[in-house]
Design a protein around this motif. Sequence first.
Motif, short mmCIF file in Angstrom:
data_model
loop_
_atom_site.label_atom_id
_atom_site.label_comp_id
_atom_site.label_asym_id
_atom_site.label_seq_id
_atom_site.Cartn_x
_atom_site.Cartn_y
_atom_site.Cartn_z
N LYS A 58 0.84 -1.20 0.00
CA LYS A 58 0.00 0.00 0.00
C LYS A 58 0.87 1.25 0.00
CE LYS A 58 -3.79 -2.14 2.63
NZ LYS A 58 -4.57 -2.09 3.89
N LYS A 62 1.57 4.34 -2.99
CA LYS A 62 1.56 5.77 -2.69
C LYS A 62 2.92 6.40 -3.03
CE LYS A 62 -1.94 5.38 0.94
NZ LYS A 62 -2.23 5.45 2.40
N TRP A 277 -4.01 2.76 -8.73
CA TRP A 277 -5.21 3.62 -8.70
C TRP A 277 -5.42 4.34 -10.02
CZ3 TRP A 277 -1.77 4.39 -4.27
CH2 TRP A 277 -2.11 3.54 -3.20
N TYR A 300 -8.50 -6.11 -3.70
CA TYR A 300 -8.75 -5.45 -2.41
C TYR A 300 -9.57 -4.17 -2.61
CZ TYR A 300 -5.05 -8.71 -1.25
OH TYR A 300 -4.30 -9.85 -1.12
N SER A 301 -10.27 -3.80 -1.56
CA SER A 301 -11.23 -2.70 -1.67
C SER A 301 -10.57 -1.37 -1.98
CB SER A 301 -12.04 -2.58 -0.36
OG SER A 301 -11.17 -2.37 0.74
N ASP A 302 -9.31 -1.20 -1.57
CA ASP A 302 -8.62 0.06 -1.86
C ASP A 302 -7.78 -0.02 -3.13
OD1 ASP A 302 -6.59 -1.58 -1.04
OD2 ASP A 302 -5.76 -0.19 0.46
N HIS A 304 -5.07 -1.65 -4.05
CA HIS A 304 -3.62 -1.43 -3.93
C HIS A 304 -2.80 -2.52 -4.61
CE1 HIS A 304 -4.20 -4.11 -0.36
NE2 HIS A 304 -3.01 -4.56 -0.71
#
Length: 341
Positions: A58, A62, A277, A300-302, A304
């Motif tokens: 994650k 970023k 993203w 995954y929900s985000d 990543h």
Amino acid sequence: MASHRRPKQPNRARVSFLTAAAAAAVALSSQAAVAAPAKPGKDEVKAKVDALYEEAEKATEKFNGAKEQQEKLEKQIGQLQDQVARGQGELNELRNTLGSMASAQYRTGGIDPSLALFLSSDPEDYLDQAAALDQLSGQQVEAVQKIQAKQRTLAQQRQEAAGKLKDLDATRKELGDKKQTIQGKLAEAQKLLNTLTAQERAQLKDEDTRASRDDSARANLGSVKASGRAGAALAAAKTKLGSAYISGHEGPNSFDCSGLTQWAYKQAGVGITRTTWTQAKEGTRIPISQLQPGDLVFFYSDLHHVGLYAGNGMTLHASNPRGGVKYEKISYMEPQFGVRI
């Protein structure tokens, strides 16, 4: 002659002291037993390490986003600085032209007072005085207005460049913070792995190898063949099976998850962005049930994590520092949707 004298009996105080000492020793032993937790087993360590790898990933995405932003800002700042330099040169030429006009006017009968004032004071302040322009010739007015416009453009460009530089400083700080987070998570994972015995580490490696071999065989059983640029991307990714997973890397010998997908599509002649993203917003979104080989799969929900769909319910992805680039069942993770580029 042997002595039959009875041994001396301990007094009551001595008995009390010995009893208390024994009780304290038992209590300390019990506390030591409670304070020393059992060493985590191989499976528990594996689960904790995988969770740390996920947290590191994650932070990696970023980090990749901040790095991409840094490169974009550096390019924009360079372009603005070039524009400012060119604009300053053009401004100097305009001022020289106006100076030549003033010299010619002086030779033919004296310089106009308003023009003399313009040349001897701060042009930016003077140009705002519209009344002064009425006292100049049409050619001189045009020259002055060009200088005014150029000065204002330069001021805007300098202000924009200053703002970009400020953004760049913030982005570089973010990069440093994310890199520190990644390194911390990976170091913690390695510390956990080091608690295993050599035999346990060997068993863990054997389990991973068998799982990867089984997943590879299952992927090659897929009945739908890849085609077009998606097929070319998947074919390129297959050549990197077994490559190392390293945060922030985008090939050609080591990758993180979005680095692999970006590299694979680049080999197919298609440029896609760097992070999971942003990649999720490219192409056409499709449900998991409609995936075809070479489509991007997001997890995954985000979102990543990303991989390439390999057919037969499998993904080819840069998994984590332990697994590297390999095949894996998409059901092992949390598939969200696919994207067809």
